[in-house]
Design a protein around this motif. Structure first.
Motif, short mmCIF file in Angstrom:
data_model
loop_
_atom_site.label_atom_id
_atom_site.label_comp_id
_atom_site.label_asym_id
_atom_site.label_seq_id
_atom_site.Cartn_x
_atom_site.Cartn_y
_atom_site.Cartn_z
N GLY A 1 -22.99 -5.60 11.52
CA GLY A 1 -24.01 -6.76 11.70
C GLY A 1 -23.75 -7.83 12.53
O GLY A 1 -22.70 -7.72 13.34
N GLY A 2 -24.30 -9.06 12.34
CA GLY A 2 -23.90 -10.30 12.93
C GLY A 2 -22.38 -10.82 13.02
O GLY A 2 -21.86 -11.30 13.98
N VAL A 3 -21.60 -10.44 11.84
CA VAL A 3 -20.41 -11.07 11.52
C VAL A 3 -19.63 -10.12 12.63
O VAL A 3 -18.89 -10.65 13.44
CB VAL A 3 -19.94 -10.67 10.34
N ALA B 1 -29.90 3.21 10.88
CA ALA B 1 -29.14 2.32 10.03
C ALA B 1 -29.58 1.53 9.14
O ALA B 1 -28.96 1.36 7.96
CB ALA B 1 -28.19 1.42 11.06
N LYS C 1 -24.16 -14.67 22.59
CA LYS C 1 -23.46 -15.77 22.07
C LYS C 1 -22.51 -15.26 20.99
O LYS C 1 -22.99 -14.22 20.66
CB LYS C 1 -24.50 -16.59 21.21
N SER D 1 -28.88 -11.38 16.65
CA SER D 1 -27.26 -11.64 17.10
C SER D 1 -26.74 -10.81 18.01
O SER D 1 -26.04 -11.29 18.85
CB SER D 1 -26.42 -11.80 15.89
N HIS E 1 -17.73 -2.54 5.18
CA HIS E 1 -18.99 -2.41 4.30
C HIS E 1 -20.08 -1.48 5.28
O HIS E 1 -21.04 -1.07 4.58
CB HIS E 1 -19.47 -3.51 3.66
N THR F 1 -26.11 -2.86 13.34
CA THR F 1 -26.56 -2.00 12.10
C THR F 1 -27.40 -2.89 10.98
O THR F 1 -27.66 -2.05 9.95
CB THR F 1 -25.32 -1.24 11.50
N THR F 2 -27.46 -4.05 11.09
CA THR F 2 -28.36 -4.93 10.20
C THR F 2 -29.58 -5.19 10.92
O THR F 2 -29.54 -5.25 12.12
CB THR F 2 -27.50 -6.28 9.58
N LYS G 1 -19.56 -24.12 10.97
CA LYS G 1 -19.85 -22.69 11.08
C LYS G 1 -20.08 -22.55 12.79
O LYS G 1 -20.57 -23.70 13.52
CB LYS G 1 -21.15 -22.46 10.65
N ASP H 1 -16.98 -3.27 10.12
CA ASP H 1 -16.22 -4.00 9.07
C ASP H 1 -16.19 -2.85 7.73
O ASP H 1 -16.97 -1.73 7.88
CB ASP H 1 -17.00 -5.33 8.48
N LYS I 1 -15.11 -14.36 10.23
CA LYS I 1 -15.45 -15.08 11.72
C LYS I 1 -14.20 -16.17 12.03
O LYS I 1 -14.77 -17.27 11.96
CB LYS I 1 -16.86 -15.57 11.60
N GLU J 1 -18.32 -14.10 6.10
CA GLU J 1 -18.25 -15.09 7.00
C GLU J 1 -16.70 -15.46 7.24
O GLU J 1 -16.41 -15.81 8.20
CB GLU J 1 -18.89 -16.28 6.31
N ASP K 1 -20.33 -11.06 16.23
CA ASP K 1 -19.67 -12.39 16.76
C ASP K 1 -18.19 -11.98 16.98
O ASP K 1 -17.74 -12.63 17.82
CB ASP K 1 -20.11 -13.42 15.67
N THR L 1 -29.66 2.62 4.89
CA THR L 1 -28.73 2.12 3.83
C THR L 1 -28.47 0.59 3.65
O THR L 1 -27.73 0.13 2.91
CB THR L 1 -27.13 2.68 4.28
#
Ligand SMILES: NC(=O)c1ccc[n+]([C@@H]2O[C@H](COP(=O)([O-])OP(=O)(O)OC[C@H]3O[C@@H](n4cnc5c(N)ncnc54)[C@H](O)[C@@H]3O)[C@@H](O)[C@H]2O)c1
Length: 363
Positions: free
Chosen positions: A115-117, A180, A153, A148, A55, A140-141, A162, A53, A87, A84, A120, A183
Motif C-alpha cells: 500500500g501507500g506506506v 490484489a 512523491k 500514492s 500484512h 496492492t491497495t 506527517k 510489509d 514511515k 504509519e 512511500d 483480499t
C-alpha cells in the motif's frame, strides 16, 4: 485505452509524462505479469530489492520475485513492519543497510509491493540509495493504485508531523494488479473510495455520477480506478513538484491529516479525508462558493465513509493545523469554486473555520 503488453494480457494503460521521461501505469488483472518486461528494459540490472510489509499477502512479493528471476535479476526480499510507524527514518535506514549488504548497485532496482506506506518508504529508499536507483511500484491497495503509487512523491513521518521528510522520485512503471483488491479488507477499500470521490469533486464529476448510481465493483470499479489515475497523471504532469495546481490534490487533507494525528491514526487516512472533504465544502459554502455539502454527505454515507467525527477536541485539531502552518507558511485550504474547479484559499476568517468544524461535529 486497451493495450497488450508482452503476452496476450489486455490491460488498461495510462502514460505519465514527467521531466525524467514517460512511464506507464498498467491496470487490470495480471498487470503484475508485466514486471519481467519492465525489468528486462532496465540496463545492467542484476538484483532487485522487493519491499513489502507484514500484512500484504505473501503471494505478491513471491510473484514479484518469480518475475524478477525470469528477467535475470536476483530478488532480495525485504519487509517493513507496516502501518504509519514504519514511515520512519529508522525503517529506511534498515532498508538501505539491507540493500547495501545484499550487494545492490546503482543499476539495480527497488520494487514496492504494498500500500501507500510501503510505496512511500521503499520509494524514499530508491530515491536516496546511491543517489537514486530505479523504482517500480506494485500497489496492492486501492488507495495506492489510484493515488500514492503515481506521481513520484515519497514521504516519511517525523515526531513533529506527517510526511515532513521526503523526496520526489518518479517510478519507471506502476503495475496495478486489480486481483490484489480481492483480499483487501472492506475498510481499506472504502479508504481508496474516499480518494476516488476526491477526484470526482476536484476534476472528474463523472466519478460522482457513477458512484451515485452503481456499486463500486467489477467493471465499474475498473473504470473508477482508471479515471482516477488519469486525473492524478494530468495533475502531476501539469505541476510535477507541487509548485501550484498539484496542491489541489490536497482537497480534504488539511483537516484530514490533523484528524489522523489527533486520533492517533485510529481514524484511517481515507476516513479522515472523507470528513475533511465535507469540512472543505462547508468552508467553501461559508465563503460564498458552490454548495455541494448535501451531495457529498449522501455519497460518502452511501460508501460507508464518515461525514463527521464526535469526541475530538476543536483546540487539539486547530493546534495540529497551526503546527502544520509552521511548515507550510500559512494555513491554506483547498475549496471548490464550482464542481471540478478547486482553488487554494488562505487568510480564511476564523469564524468560517469554526462554523465549518462544527458542521463536522468538532466543537
Ligand atoms: N506519496 C503519495 O503521493 C501519497 C498519496 C496518498 C497517500 N500516501 C500515503 O499512503 C499511506 C496510506 O496508504 P494505504 O491506505 O495504502 O495504507 P497501507 O499501506 O497502510 O495499507 C493498508 C493495510 O492493507 C494491507 N494490505 C496491503 N495490500 C493488501 C492486500 N492486497 N490484501 C490485504 N491487505 C493488504 C497493508 O499491509 C496494511 O495493513 C499513508 O501513509 C499516506 O500518507 C502517499
Amino acid at each position: 485505452m486497451s493495450l497488450v503488453i508482452g503476452e496476450a494480457r489486455p490491460l488498461r494503460r495510462v502514460d505519465v509524462a514527467v521531466s525524467s521521461g514517460t512511464y506507464p501505469v498498467l491496470v487490470g488483472e495480471d498487470a503484475a505479469g508485466s514486471l519481467h518486461d519492465v525489468l528486462s528494459g532496465l540496463n545492467g540490472l542484476e538484483r532487485v530489492a522487493i519491499v513489502t510489509d507484514a500484512h500484504v499477502p505473501q503471494s505478491w512479493p513471491e510473484l514479484a520475485a518469480g518475475e524478477s528471476r525470469e528477467a535475470g535479476a536476483e530478488p532480495l526480499l525485504l519487509s517493513i513492519g507496516g502501518g504509519e510507524a514504519s514511515k520512519s527514518t529508522e525503517a529506511v535506514s534498515e532498508l538501505l543497510e539491507a540493500m547495501a549488504a545484499g550487494g545492490l548497485h546503482r543499476r539495480d532496482a527497488v520494487i514496492a509491493v504494498g500500500g501507500g506506506v510501503v510505496g512511500d518508504v521503499a520509494g524514499f529508499a530508491a530515491a536516496t540509495f546511491m543517489r537514486g536507483i530505479p523504482l517500480i511500484q506494485m500497489p496492492t491497495t486501492l488507495l495506492a493504485m489510484v493515488d500514492s503509487s503515481i506521481g513520484g512523491k515519497t514521504g516519511l513521518n517525523l515526531r513533529a508531523g506527517k510526511n515532513l521528510v521526503g523526496a520526489f522520485h518518479q517510478p519507471v512503471a506502476v503495475l496495478a494488479d486489480t486481483r490484489a483488491l480481492t483480499t483487501l479488507p472492506q475498510r481499506e477499500i472504502n479508504c481508496g473510495l474516499a480518494e476516488i470521490v476526491k477526484y470526482g469533486f476536484i476534476a472528474a464529476p463523472r466519478i460522482l455520477e457513477l458512484l451515485e448510481i452503481s456499486e463500486p465493483e467489477g467493471d465499474v470499479l475498473d473504470e473508477l480506478i482508471v479515471t482516477s489515475i488519469r486525473c492524478k497523471a494530468k495533475t502531476v504532469e501539469a505541476d510535477e513538484r507541487e509548485q501550484a495546481s498539484r496542491a489541489h490534490l490536497n482537497f480534504g487533507h488539511t483537516l484530514g491529516h490533523a484528524l489522523e494525528t489527533v486520533t492517533g491514526h485510529s481514524m484511517s487516512h481515507g476516513e479522515a479525508i472523507a470528513v475533511g472533504m465535507v469540512f472543505a465544502l462547508l468552508l467553501g459554502r461559508e465563503l460564498g462558493l458552490v454548495d455541494l455539502v448535501d451531495r457529498a454527505r449522501r455519497l460518502l454515507r452511501r460508501l460507508d465513509l464518515p461525514v463527521e467525527i464526535q469526541g475530538v477536541d476543536r483546540d487539539a485539531v486547530l493546534n495540529v493545523m497551526q503546527k502544520d502552518k509552521k511548515f507550510s507558511r500559512g494555513l491554506r485550504f483547498v475549496v471548490l469554486r464550482e464542481l471540478g474547479a478547486p482553488e487554494v484559499v488562505s487568510e480564511v476568517p476564523d469564524a468560517a473555520i469554526t462554523e465549518s468544524l462544527e458542521g463536522v461535529g468538532i466543537n
